[in-house]
Design an enzyme around this catalytic site. Structure first.
Site, PDB file in Angstrom:
ATOM      1  N   ARG A 172     -29.235  -7.549  83.820  1.00 21.66           N
ATOM      2  CA  ARG A 172     -27.812  -7.840  83.337  1.00 21.66           C
ATOM      3  C   ARG A 172     -27.083  -6.364  83.670  1.00 21.66           C
ATOM      4  O   ARG A 172     -25.798  -6.321  83.904  1.00 21.66           O
ATOM      5  CB  ARG A 172     -28.231  -7.649  81.757  1.00 21.66           C
ATOM      6  CG  ARG A 172     -28.428  -9.008  81.622  1.00 21.66           C
ATOM      7  CD  ARG A 172     -29.163  -9.347  80.043  1.00 21.66           C
ATOM      8  NE  ARG A 172     -30.331  -8.751  80.173  1.00 21.66           N
ATOM      9  CZ  ARG A 172     -31.392  -8.750  79.240  1.00 21.66           C
ATOM     10  NH1 ARG A 172     -30.748  -9.352  78.216  1.00 21.66           N
ATOM     11  NH2 ARG A 172     -32.497  -8.319  79.144  1.00 21.66           N
TER      12      ARG A 172
ATOM     13  N   ASP B 258     -53.895 -19.934  88.105  1.00 19.11           N
ATOM     14  CA  ASP B 258     -54.152 -21.144  88.150  1.00 19.11           C
ATOM     15  C   ASP B 258     -55.792 -21.328  88.936  1.00 19.11           C
ATOM     16  O   ASP B 258     -56.316 -20.094  89.023  1.00 19.11           O
ATOM     17  CB  ASP B 258     -53.745 -22.183  88.952  1.00 19.11           C
ATOM     18  CG  ASP B 258     -53.813 -23.791  88.262  1.00 19.11           C
ATOM     19  OD1 ASP B 258     -55.060 -24.112  88.101  1.00 19.11           O
ATOM     20  OD2 ASP B 258     -52.672 -24.492  88.338  1.00 19.11           O
TER      21      ASP B 258
ATOM     22  N   THR C 204     -45.424  -7.428  79.150  1.00 17.16           N
ATOM     23  CA  THR C 204     -45.016  -6.360  78.372  1.00 17.16           C
ATOM     24  C   THR C 204     -44.477  -7.023  76.864  1.00 17.16           C
ATOM     25  O   THR C 204     -44.306  -5.978  76.194  1.00 17.16           O
ATOM     26  CB  THR C 204     -43.573  -5.519  78.889  1.00 17.16           C
ATOM     27  OG1 THR C 204     -42.824  -6.501  79.340  1.00 17.16           O
ATOM     28  CG2 THR C 204     -44.323  -4.626  79.852  1.00 17.16           C
TER      29      THR C 204
ATOM     30  N   LYS D   4     -34.321 -11.389  92.949  1.00 21.36           N
ATOM     31  CA  LYS D   4     -35.466 -12.168  92.331  1.00 21.36           C
ATOM     32  C   LYS D   4     -35.173 -13.278  91.995  1.00 21.36           C
ATOM     33  O   LYS D   4     -34.239 -13.556  91.068  1.00 21.36           O
ATOM     34  CB  LYS D   4     -36.046 -11.088  91.125  1.00 21.36           C
ATOM     35  CG  LYS D   4     -37.257 -11.686  90.656  1.00 21.36           C
ATOM     36  CD  LYS D   4     -37.982 -10.756  89.399  1.00 21.36           C
ATOM     37  CE  LYS D   4     -37.242 -10.941  88.125  1.00 21.36           C
ATOM     38  NZ  LYS D   4     -37.425 -11.969  87.401  1.00 21.36           N
TER      39      LYS D   4
ATOM     40  N   ASP E 219     -40.582 -14.961  91.773  1.00 23.49           N
ATOM     41  CA  ASP E 219     -41.325 -14.560  90.495  1.00 23.49           C
ATOM     42  C   ASP E 219     -41.671 -15.630  89.813  1.00 23.49           C
ATOM     43  O   ASP E 219     -41.167 -16.050  88.645  1.00 23.49           O
ATOM     44  CB  ASP E 219     -40.249 -13.605  89.683  1.00 23.49           C
ATOM     45  CG  ASP E 219     -40.765 -12.986  88.429  1.00 23.49           C
ATOM     46  OD1 ASP E 219     -42.247 -13.058  88.155  1.00 23.49           O
ATOM     47  OD2 ASP E 219     -39.973 -12.535  87.548  1.00 23.49           O
TER      48      ASP E 219
ATOM     49  N   LYS F 257     -45.057 -16.164  88.969  1.00 20.27           N
ATOM     50  CA  LYS F 257     -46.531 -15.604  88.259  1.00 20.27           C
ATOM     51  C   LYS F 257     -47.511 -16.668  88.324  1.00 20.27           C
ATOM     52  O   LYS F 257     -47.886 -17.222  87.260  1.00 20.27           O
ATOM     53  CB  LYS F 257     -46.027 -15.097  86.792  1.00 20.27           C
ATOM     54  CG  LYS F 257     -44.959 -14.163  86.873  1.00 20.27           C
ATOM     55  CD  LYS F 257     -44.769 -13.456  85.318  1.00 20.27           C
ATOM     56  CE  LYS F 257     -43.693 -12.339  85.256  1.00 20.27           C
ATOM     57  NZ  LYS F 257     -42.523 -13.067  85.229  1.00 20.27           N
TER      58      LYS F 257
HETATM   59  O1  C5P Z   1     -31.484  -8.230  82.596  1.00 27.27           O
HETATM   60  P1  C5P Z   1     -32.876  -7.246  82.863  1.00 27.27           P
HETATM   61  O2  C5P Z   1     -32.504  -6.117  83.663  1.00 27.27           O
HETATM   62  O3  C5P Z   1     -33.479  -6.817  81.400  1.00 27.27           O
HETATM   63  O4  C5P Z   1     -33.817  -8.130  83.235  1.00 27.27           O
HETATM   64  C1  C5P Z   1     -35.230  -7.998  83.933  1.00 27.27           C
HETATM   65  C2  C5P Z   1     -35.796  -8.756  84.774  1.00 27.27           C
HETATM   66  O5  C5P Z   1     -37.312  -8.543  84.826  1.00 27.27           O
HETATM   67  C3  C5P Z   1     -35.762 -10.470  84.057  1.00 27.27           C
HETATM   68  O6  C5P Z   1     -35.829 -11.181  85.044  1.00 27.27           O
HETATM   69  C4  C5P Z   1     -37.127 -10.371  83.309  1.00 27.27           C
HETATM   70  O7  C5P Z   1     -37.675 -11.498  83.000  1.00 27.27           O
HETATM   71  C5  C5P Z   1     -38.112  -9.618  84.212  1.00 27.27           C
HETATM   72  N1  C5P Z   1     -38.920  -8.934  83.486  1.00 27.27           N
HETATM   73  C6  C5P Z   1     -38.821  -7.939  82.394  1.00 27.27           C
HETATM   74  N2  C5P Z   1     -39.907  -7.341  81.746  1.00 27.27           N
HETATM   75  C7  C5P Z   1     -41.235  -7.792  82.062  1.00 27.27           C
HETATM   76  C8  C5P Z   1     -41.419  -8.573  83.228  1.00 27.27           C
HETATM   77  C9  C5P Z   1     -39.975  -9.109  83.793  1.00 27.27           C
HETATM   78  O8  C5P Z   1     -37.799  -7.535  82.050  1.00 27.27           O
HETATM   79  N3  C5P Z   1     -42.227  -7.035  81.580  1.00 27.27           N
END
Ligand code: C5P
Length: 234
Positions: free
Chosen positions: A210, A65, A119, A33, A60, A62
């Site tokens: 992560r 517009d 979220t 992503k 990603d 999003k």
């Molecule tokens: O490191 P981690 O697993 O928390 O990363 C989650 C990824 O998903 C990040 O790129 C974050 O921006 C994205 N994301 C999220 N929650 C959302 C929408 C997107 O964690 N509701």
């Protein structure tokens, strides 16, 4: 062919650190992503580099517009060869249908996914914007709107997956971040599920950052997650 539902979130500030991770992974084990930070820094050439390396890329960005502008942006993203892209369902039916119609004319057709309610927004936040009801009610309403506007699926919390799956066919894609292997740190995610629980709840793809990107051995961390999904449910 990639059988893994894992999409690794490339949340890095520069090309060097992103490629250091990418070069330790493999396109048969995950998808990637690319979000707003990396895309804004590195641009389309970086996305094309990942596609050329054999990765399925989820762009990603999003989009939100007027319909013509979003459709044109989706057209441009399709030309990059991305596998999946997304837009905001709150942009409305016309915006989503126009984007869908524009992609229908392309030789390469990426999956088009809608974001429902971010979220990060709570009930008071969405009330202030002017949305009535709970975030969960708005998520379900916007997911239904996304489906009837021709979207291939939605991005959602794994905790919302079962409720959305109950109102949508099995081919409607649920792309869920907020996933943590049992042993991993929760980081700043508040509501998480394990990969296998998320799949059981109806997720189609798991966005995981992560737990892989910050692991001392990212390849092994990814393989462990994939293996946890092969194990029979307990
Ligand atoms: O490191 P981690 O697993 O928390 O990363 C989650 C990824 O998903 C990040 O790129 C974050 O921006 C994205 N994301 C999220 N929650 C959302 C929408 C997107 O964690 N509701």
């Amino acid at each position: 062919m990639n059988a893994s539902p894992v999409i690794v979130a490339l949340d890095f500030p520069d090309q060097e650190s992103a490629m250091a991770l990418v070069n330790r992974l493999h396109p048969s084990l995950c998808r990637l992503k690319v979000g707003k930070e990396l895309f804004t820094r590195l641009g389309p050439a970086f996305v094309e580099k990942l596609v050329t390396a054999g990765y399925d890329v989820f762009l990603d960005l999003k989009f939100h517009d007027i319909p013509n502008t979003v459709a044109a942006a989706c057209d441009a993203a399709a030309d990059l060869g991305v596998w999946m892209m997304n837009l905001h369902a709150s942009g409305g039916r016309k915006m989503m249908e126009t984007a869908r119609a524009r992609l229908a004319g392309k030789a390469h057709q990426p999956k088009l996914i809608a974001v429902t309610i971010l979220t990060s927004l709570g009930e008071e936040d969405i009330l202030e914007i002017g949305f009535h009801g709970t975030p969960a009610e708005n998520v379900l309403r916007l997911a239904a709107l996304a489906k009837s506007s021709g979207m291939d699926g939605v991005v959602c919390s794994p905790l919302e997956a079962a409720a959305i799956r109950a109102q949508a066919d099995s081919d409607f894609l649920l792309v869920t971040p907020g996933v943590r292997p049992v042993a991993a740190a929760v980081d700043d995610q508040k509501r998480v599920m394990t990969p296998s629980d998320a799949i059981q709840a109806g997720s189609s793809y798991l966005v995981i950052g992560r737990p892989v990107t910050a692991a001392s051995d990212p390849l092994q961390a990814l393989k462990d997650i994939n293996a946890s999904l092969q194990a029979p449910a307990s």
